[in-house]
Write a protein that holds these residues in place. Structure first.
Motif, PDB file in Angstrom:
ATOM      1  N   ASP A 243       0.831  -1.206   0.000  1.00 39.29           N
ATOM      2  CA  ASP A 243       0.000   0.000   0.000  1.00 39.29           C
ATOM      3  C   ASP A 243       0.866   1.257   0.000  1.00 39.29           C
ATOM      4  O   ASP A 243       0.577   2.231  -0.708  1.00 39.29           O
ATOM      5  CB  ASP A 243      -0.927   0.011   1.221  1.00 39.29           C
ATOM      6  CG  ASP A 243      -2.052  -1.003   1.101  1.00 39.29           C
ATOM      7  OD1 ASP A 243      -2.300  -1.482  -0.028  1.00 39.29           O
ATOM      8  OD2 ASP A 243      -2.679  -1.327   2.123  1.00 39.29           O
ATOM      9  N   ASN A 244       1.920   1.245   0.812  1.00 40.66           N
ATOM     10  CA  ASN A 244       2.807   2.411   0.875  1.00 40.66           C
ATOM     11  C   ASN A 244       3.522   2.625  -0.452  1.00 40.66           C
ATOM     12  O   ASN A 244       3.694   3.764  -0.903  1.00 40.66           O
ATOM     13  CB  ASN A 244       3.829   2.242   2.003  1.00 40.66           C
ATOM     14  CG  ASN A 244       3.206   2.378   3.375  1.00 40.66           C
ATOM     15  OD1 ASN A 244       2.182   3.046   3.532  1.00 40.66           O
ATOM     16  ND2 ASN A 244       3.795   1.758   4.379  1.00 40.66           N
ATOM     17  N   ALA A 245       3.939   1.514  -1.081  1.00 42.56           N
ATOM     18  CA  ALA A 245       4.595   1.622  -2.392  1.00 42.56           C
ATOM     19  C   ALA A 245       3.623   2.184  -3.421  1.00 42.56           C
ATOM     20  O   ALA A 245       3.985   3.030  -4.250  1.00 42.56           O
ATOM     21  CB  ALA A 245       5.104   0.252  -2.827  1.00 42.56           C
ATOM     22  N   ARG A 246       2.365   1.715  -3.348  1.00 38.26           N
ATOM     23  CA  ARG A 246       1.346   2.203  -4.277  1.00 38.26           C
ATOM     24  C   ARG A 246       1.074   3.690  -4.034  1.00 38.26           C
ATOM     25  O   ARG A 246       0.923   4.469  -4.999  1.00 38.26           O
ATOM     26  CB  ARG A 246       0.056   1.390  -4.094  1.00 38.26           C
ATOM     27  CG  ARG A 246      -0.964   1.604  -5.204  1.00 38.26           C
ATOM     28  CD  ARG A 246      -2.164   0.693  -5.041  1.00 38.26           C
ATOM     29  NE  ARG A 246      -1.782  -0.712  -5.137  1.00 38.26           N
ATOM     30  CZ  ARG A 246      -1.849  -1.574  -4.125  1.00 38.26           C
ATOM     31  NH1 ARG A 246      -2.270  -1.169  -2.935  1.00 38.26           N
ATOM     32  NH2 ARG A 246      -1.513  -2.820  -4.290  1.00 38.26           N
ATOM     33  N   LYS A 247       1.043   4.092  -2.771  1.00 39.08           N
ATOM     34  CA  LYS A 247       0.832   5.510  -2.465  1.00 39.08           C
ATOM     35  C   LYS A 247       1.972   6.367  -3.003  1.00 39.08           C
ATOM     36  O   LYS A 247       1.750   7.458  -3.528  1.00 39.08           O
ATOM     37  CB  LYS A 247       0.710   5.696  -0.942  1.00 39.08           C
ATOM     38  CG  LYS A 247      -0.591   5.190  -0.356  1.00 39.08           C
ATOM     39  CD  LYS A 247      -0.601   5.318   1.155  1.00 39.08           C
ATOM     40  CE  LYS A 247      -1.860   4.720   1.752  1.00 39.08           C
ATOM     41  NZ  LYS A 247      -1.851   4.766   3.244  1.00 39.08           N
ATOM     42  N   ARG A 248       3.207   5.849  -2.859  1.00 37.02           N
ATOM     43  CA  ARG A 248       4.349   6.608  -3.370  1.00 37.02           C
ATOM     44  C   ARG A 248       4.282   6.723  -4.891  1.00 37.02           C
ATOM     45  O   ARG A 248       4.588   7.773  -5.463  1.00 37.02           O
ATOM     46  CB  ARG A 248       5.653   5.925  -2.946  1.00 37.02           C
ATOM     47  CG  ARG A 248       5.982   6.104  -1.469  1.00 37.02           C
ATOM     48  CD  ARG A 248       7.414   5.702  -1.173  1.00 37.02           C
ATOM     49  NE  ARG A 248       7.625   4.272  -1.372  1.00 37.02           N
ATOM     50  CZ  ARG A 248       7.463   3.363  -0.408  1.00 37.02           C
ATOM     51  NH1 ARG A 248       7.070   3.733   0.802  1.00 37.02           N
ATOM     52  NH2 ARG A 248       7.685   2.077  -0.657  1.00 37.02           N
ATOM     53  N   GLU A 249       3.853   5.635  -5.557  1.00 43.64           N
ATOM     54  CA  GLU A 249       3.713   5.680  -7.009  1.00 43.64           C
ATOM     55  C   GLU A 249       2.653   6.694  -7.428  1.00 43.64           C
ATOM     56  O   GLU A 249       2.842   7.447  -8.388  1.00 43.64           O
ATOM     57  CB  GLU A 249       3.336   4.291  -7.541  1.00 43.64           C
ATOM     58  CG  GLU A 249       4.457   3.266  -7.463  1.00 43.64           C
ATOM     59  CD  GLU A 249       3.998   1.888  -7.889  1.00 43.64           C
ATOM     60  OE1 GLU A 249       2.808   1.751  -8.251  1.00 43.64           O
ATOM     61  OE2 GLU A 249       4.820   0.948  -7.870  1.00 43.64           O
ATOM     62  N   ILE A 250       1.545   6.701  -6.708  1.00 42.50           N
ATOM     63  CA  ILE A 250       0.461   7.640  -7.018  1.00 42.50           C
ATOM     64  C   ILE A 250       0.926   9.077  -6.806  1.00 42.50           C
ATOM     65  O   ILE A 250       0.656   9.969  -7.628  1.00 42.50           O
ATOM     66  CB  ILE A 250      -0.785   7.336  -6.155  1.00 42.50           C
ATOM     67  CG1 ILE A 250      -1.392   5.991  -6.572  1.00 42.50           C
ATOM     68  CG2 ILE A 250      -1.816   8.450  -6.284  1.00 42.50           C
ATOM     69  CD1 ILE A 250      -2.495   5.507  -5.660  1.00 42.50           C
ATOM     70  N   GLU A 251       1.632   9.314  -5.682  1.00 44.14           N
ATOM     71  CA  GLU A 251       2.133  10.668  -5.405  1.00 44.14           C
ATOM     72  C   GLU A 251       3.137  11.103  -6.461  1.00 44.14           C
ATOM     73  O   GLU A 251       3.133  12.263  -6.897  1.00 44.14           O
ATOM     74  CB  GLU A 251       2.772  10.710  -4.016  1.00 44.14           C
ATOM     75  CG  GLU A 251       1.773  10.660  -2.869  1.00 44.14           C
ATOM     76  CD  GLU A 251       0.830  11.848  -2.891  1.00 44.14           C
ATOM     77  OE1 GLU A 251       1.297  12.970  -3.165  1.00 44.14           O
ATOM     78  OE2 GLU A 251      -0.370  11.649  -2.644  1.00 44.14           O
ATOM     79  N   ALA A 252       4.011  10.166  -6.868  1.00 44.41           N
ATOM     80  CA  ALA A 252       5.004  10.495  -7.898  1.00 44.41           C
ATOM     81  C   ALA A 252       4.308  10.825  -9.223  1.00 44.41           C
ATOM     82  O   ALA A 252       4.681  11.785  -9.915  1.00 44.41           O
ATOM     83  CB  ALA A 252       5.978   9.334  -8.079  1.00 44.41           C
ATOM     84  N   ALA A 253       3.309  10.020  -9.579  1.00 42.32           N
ATOM     85  CA  ALA A 253       2.561  10.267 -10.814  1.00 42.32           C
ATOM     86  C   ALA A 253       1.825  11.600 -10.744  1.00 42.32           C
ATOM     87  O   ALA A 253       1.750  12.341 -11.744  1.00 42.32           O
ATOM     88  CB  ALA A 253       1.577   9.125 -11.059  1.00 42.32           C
TER      89      ALA A 253
END
Length: 324
Positions: A260-270
């Motif tokens: 979930d944290n990795a997905r959140k970081r990906e979303i924030e980066a995008a």
């Protein structure tokens, strides 16, 4: 190593509230926005086929107990170890399914009974508010006393619950204030002292008892129902197979949090990349418009249009026009 297991885990939560009807009744009466004459008196657990199906990720991080009381009201109790914004919609969907499932062809709509979804969340998801207790239901936008009684969604942010012990506060009046001062929504619908006190005790049980617990606060031991729940989660009561399942649950929760944290970081980066791209486009458009104004100013200046008039037309300053 402590004497107890964490009650928030799948194995322990279901042993307490999925196998002991009087304990889940106590929890429901303590946590739900029920008036004194609306208290749950008896329940029956849902058959396995009726329990909402889960995706694999949810099975690893969400624990649920589902039941119905003697008034036909439906209750979905969940412990959510991780959180994403989509969970609120999932909770609404499952509660809606339970509500619709009551209806049979030809039945009177008056027979439909409320569905309560009680969700304990092990993460903070409303960072801009201090309250730990959040109650959603269908209320008239202007006349808030007008309610459509159907779906009741309750979310409890466990990490925000930070009460003082009863012994430190001392006395009935102070004990009530212990809950109310820290959270004005925390007692909503609970109009009796015992309900408020039980809410505090159950939340303390869920937030203070874990693998590291060596000494249990006296207030928890003094309540018969909470004390019984403590006995159920004693480490000695679990065999090797159950302990492996218990450890596996926490491993899965850790994996899910990592994902979930990795997905959140990906979303924030995008999101940052998209914002930068939009800003670049705006800057490019701005530069093109400015160049267009400059080209227009040059043409007007070449035919001896006054600088003040050119400034009105293009938005350029007199100095910028004279420098062309």
């Amino acid at each position: 190593m402590g004497k107890y297991l964490d009650p928030r885990a799948d194995l322990t939560f279901k042993k307490i509230f999925g196998e002991h009807k009087h304990l889940v009744i106590s929890l429901l009466n303590a946590m739900l926005p029920l008036k004194e004459d609306e208290q749950v008196e008896s329940i029956e657990y849902w058959p396995a086929e009726k329990v909402p199906d889960r995706m694999q990720a949810e099975k690893d991080s969400i624990v649920d107990v589902c039941c119905k009381d003697n008034k036909k009201r439906e209750f979905i109790v969940e412990m959510q170890m991780t959180w994403t914004d989509s969970f609120k919609k999932r909770v609404l969907l499952n509660a809606s399914k339970a509500y619709v499932a009551q209806s049979k062809k030809g039945d009177d709509y008056e027979l439909l009974q409320p569905v309560y979804a009680l969700n304990f969340v092990n993460e903070n998801f409303m960072d801009d508010v201090d309250d730990y207790y959040h109650y959603f239901h269908l209320v008239h936008d202007k006349y808030t006393d007008q309610v459509i009684d159907g779906l009741h969604l309750i979310f409890v942010e466990l990490k925000k619950f930070k009460p003082q012990t009863f012994s430190e506060k001392g006395g009935v009046r102070e004990t009530t204030e212990c809950l109310v001062e820290g959270n004005r929504e925390g007692t909503r619908g609970i109009d009796n002292f015992m309900g408020r006190r039980l809410q505090v005790l159950w939340l303390r049980f869920l937030t203070e008892i874990n693998d590291e617990t060596r000494e249990v606060p006296a207030e928890l031991l003094e309540n018969a129902e909470v004390s019984e729940a403590l006995e159920i989660v004693e480490r000695a009561a679990f065999d090797d197979g159950e302990m492996r399942a218990y450890d596996k649950f926490w491993d899965n929760v850790s994996i899910q949090k990592t994902l979930d944290n990795a997905r959140k970081r990906e979303i924030e980066a995008a999101k940052r990349e998209a914002e930068k791209a939009i800003a670049d486009v705006k800057e490019e458009a701005k530069a093109l418009l400015k160049q267009k104004d400059i080209d227009t100013a040059r043409k007007l200046k070449a035919i001896n249009i006054p600088a003040t008039k050119i400034a009105e037309i293009t938005g350029l300053t007199i100095e910028q026009i004279e420098a062309l």
